[in-house]
Design a protein around this motif. Sequence first.
Motif, PDB file in Angstrom:
ATOM      1  N   MET A   1      18.657 -37.148  37.137  1.00  0.00           N
ATOM      2  CA  MET A   1      18.608 -37.132  38.585  1.00  0.00           C
ATOM      3  C   MET A   1      19.153 -35.793  39.075  1.00  0.00           C
ATOM      4  N   LEU A   2      18.551 -35.289  40.120  1.00  0.00           N
ATOM      5  CA  LEU A   2      19.017 -34.048  40.716  1.00  0.00           C
ATOM      6  C   LEU A   2      20.304 -34.272  41.491  1.00  0.00           C
ATOM      7  N   VAL A   3      21.187 -33.319  41.407  1.00  0.00           N
ATOM      8  CA  VAL A   3      22.425 -33.379  42.185  1.00  0.00           C
ATOM      9  C   VAL A   3      22.181 -32.634  43.490  1.00  0.00           C
ATOM     10  N   PRO A   4      22.342 -33.309  44.623  1.00  0.00           N
ATOM     11  CA  PRO A   4      22.050 -32.663  45.906  1.00  0.00           C
ATOM     12  C   PRO A   4      22.909 -31.428  46.144  1.00  0.00           C
ATOM     13  N   ARG A   5      22.257 -30.408  46.704  1.00  0.00           N
ATOM     14  CA  ARG A   5      22.963 -29.183  47.073  1.00  0.00           C
ATOM     15  C   ARG A   5      22.875 -29.014  48.582  1.00  0.00           C
ATOM     16  N   THR A   6      23.881 -29.513  49.246  1.00  0.00           N
ATOM     17  CA  THR A   6      23.979 -29.366  50.689  1.00  0.00           C
ATOM     18  C   THR A   6      25.442 -29.482  51.076  1.00  0.00           C
ATOM     19  N   GLU A   7      25.824 -28.772  52.108  1.00  0.00           N
ATOM     20  CA  GLU A   7      27.195 -28.905  52.605  1.00  0.00           C
ATOM     21  C   GLU A   7      27.315 -30.117  53.524  1.00  0.00           C
ATOM     22  N   HIS A   8      26.197 -30.660  53.934  1.00  0.00           N
ATOM     23  CA  HIS A   8      26.174 -31.825  54.822  1.00  0.00           C
ATOM     24  C   HIS A   8      26.256 -33.090  53.971  1.00  0.00           C
ATOM     25  N   VAL A   9      27.477 -33.450  53.620  1.00  0.00           N
ATOM     26  CA  VAL A   9      27.721 -34.627  52.787  1.00  0.00           C
ATOM     27  C   VAL A   9      28.511 -35.663  53.577  1.00  0.00           C
ATOM     28  N   GLY A  10      28.382 -36.911  53.149  1.00  0.00           N
ATOM     29  CA  GLY A  10      29.109 -37.989  53.806  1.00  0.00           C
ATOM     30  C   GLY A  10      30.561 -38.021  53.361  1.00  0.00           C
ATOM     31  N   VAL A  11      31.451 -38.143  54.331  1.00  0.00           N
ATOM     32  CA  VAL A  11      32.884 -38.228  54.039  1.00  0.00           C
ATOM     33  C   VAL A  11      33.295 -39.690  54.112  1.00  0.00           C
ATOM     34  N   ARG A  12      33.857 -40.154  53.014  1.00  0.00           N
ATOM     35  CA  ARG A  12      34.300 -41.533  52.942  1.00  0.00           C
ATOM     36  C   ARG A  12      35.647 -41.686  53.606  1.00  0.00           C
ATOM     37  N   PRO A  13      35.951 -42.809  54.186  1.00  0.00           N
ATOM     38  CA  PRO A  13      35.247 -44.083  54.130  1.00  0.00           C
ATOM     39  C   PRO A  13      34.300 -44.320  55.300  1.00  0.00           C
ATOM     40  N   LEU A  14      34.226 -43.410  56.278  1.00  0.00           N
ATOM     41  CA  LEU A  14      33.399 -43.672  57.459  1.00  0.00           C
ATOM     42  C   LEU A  14      31.961 -43.197  57.311  1.00  0.00           C
ATOM     43  N   TRP A  15      31.698 -42.356  56.327  1.00  0.00           N
ATOM     44  CA  TRP A  15      30.358 -41.858  56.050  1.00  0.00           C
ATOM     45  C   TRP A  15      29.774 -41.068  57.219  1.00  0.00           C
ATOM     46  N   ASP A  16      30.615 -40.211  57.785  1.00  0.00           N
ATOM     47  CA  ASP A  16      30.137 -39.228  58.750  1.00  0.00           C
ATOM     48  C   ASP A  16      29.989 -37.904  58.024  1.00  0.00           C
ATOM     49  N   LYS A  30      19.082 -34.762  55.824  1.00  0.00           N
ATOM     50  CA  LYS A  30      17.768 -35.350  55.550  1.00  0.00           C
ATOM     51  C   LYS A  30      16.750 -34.275  55.192  1.00  0.00           C
ATOM     52  N   VAL A  31      16.732 -33.196  55.952  1.00  0.00           N
ATOM     53  CA  VAL A  31      15.793 -32.103  55.677  1.00  0.00           C
ATOM     54  C   VAL A  31      16.085 -31.476  54.320  1.00  0.00           C
ATOM     55  N   GLU A  32      17.353 -31.165  54.074  1.00  0.00           N
ATOM     56  CA  GLU A  32      17.711 -30.502  52.821  1.00  0.00           C
ATOM     57  C   GLU A  32      17.485 -31.409  51.616  1.00  0.00           C
ATOM     58  N   LEU A  33      17.822 -32.685  51.737  1.00  0.00           N
ATOM     59  CA  LEU A  33      17.602 -33.619  50.632  1.00  0.00           C
ATOM     60  C   LEU A  33      16.109 -33.814  50.365  1.00  0.00           C
ATOM     61  N   ALA A  34      15.305 -33.944  51.413  1.00  0.00           N
ATOM     62  CA  ALA A  34      13.861 -34.099  51.240  1.00  0.00           C
ATOM     63  C   ALA A  34      13.262 -32.887  50.530  1.00  0.00           C
ATOM     64  N   GLU A  35      13.721 -31.699  50.879  1.00  0.00           N
ATOM     65  CA  GLU A  35      13.235 -30.484  50.226  1.00  0.00           C
ATOM     66  C   GLU A  35      13.639 -30.460  48.756  1.00  0.00           C
ATOM     67  N   GLN A  36      14.882 -30.803  48.466  1.00  0.00           N
ATOM     68  CA  GLN A  36      15.369 -30.750  47.096  1.00  0.00           C
ATOM     69  C   GLN A  36      14.703 -31.778  46.192  1.00  0.00           C
ATOM     70  N   TYR A  37      14.358 -32.923  46.748  1.00  0.00           N
ATOM     71  CA  TYR A  37      13.783 -34.009  45.960  1.00  0.00           C
ATOM     72  C   TYR A  37      12.271 -34.115  46.144  1.00  0.00           C
ATOM     73  N   GLN A  38      11.629 -33.111  46.685  1.00  0.00           N
ATOM     74  CA  GLN A  38      10.203 -33.215  46.973  1.00  0.00           C
ATOM     75  C   GLN A  38       9.369 -33.498  45.729  1.00  0.00           C
ATOM     76  N   ASN A  39       9.792 -33.046  44.573  1.00  0.00           N
ATOM     77  CA  ASN A  39       9.057 -33.307  43.334  1.00  0.00           C
ATOM     78  C   ASN A  39       9.550 -34.550  42.609  1.00  0.00           C
ATOM     79  N   PHE A  40      10.560 -35.215  43.147  1.00  0.00           N
ATOM     80  CA  PHE A  40      11.147 -36.394  42.509  1.00  0.00           C
ATOM     81  C   PHE A  40      11.608 -37.369  43.590  1.00  0.00           C
ATOM     82  N   PRO A  41      10.674 -37.885  44.396  1.00  0.00           N
ATOM     83  CA  PRO A  41      11.064 -38.736  45.522  1.00  0.00           C
ATOM     84  C   PRO A  41      11.778 -40.012  45.118  1.00  0.00           C
ATOM     85  N   HIS A  42      11.472 -40.535  43.936  1.00  0.00           N
ATOM     86  CA  HIS A  42      12.188 -41.738  43.506  1.00  0.00           C
ATOM     87  C   HIS A  42      13.663 -41.431  43.243  1.00  0.00           C
TER      88      HIS A  42
END
Length: 79
Positions: A1-16, A30-42
């Motif tokens: 599985m690809l490890v996401p590369r974005t600074e926009h990550v969820g901070v626990r426990p509130l997930w903002d 959403k934009v950055e994750l969609a781009e990174q996983y475009q070849n592996f949507p599952h």
Amino acid sequence: MLVPRTEHVGVRPLWDCRVCGEPWPCATAKVELAEQYQNFPHGLSVFLGSCMLEAIDDLAAGHGGPPADLYERFLGWAS
């Protein structure tokens, strides 16, 4: 599985987002994750599903139950 590369990550426990403070995944994540996983949507679904399970546990523990929109928030946009 690809490890996401974005600074926009969820901070626990509130997930903002750590960067913009919006509910995660925020619009930028959403934009950055969609781009990174475009070849592996599952892989994106697996990653987001695992985050959603962690969010359910975190949010249920501190706030009397997770919000009703978690599926749409975490997975609905990626399908």
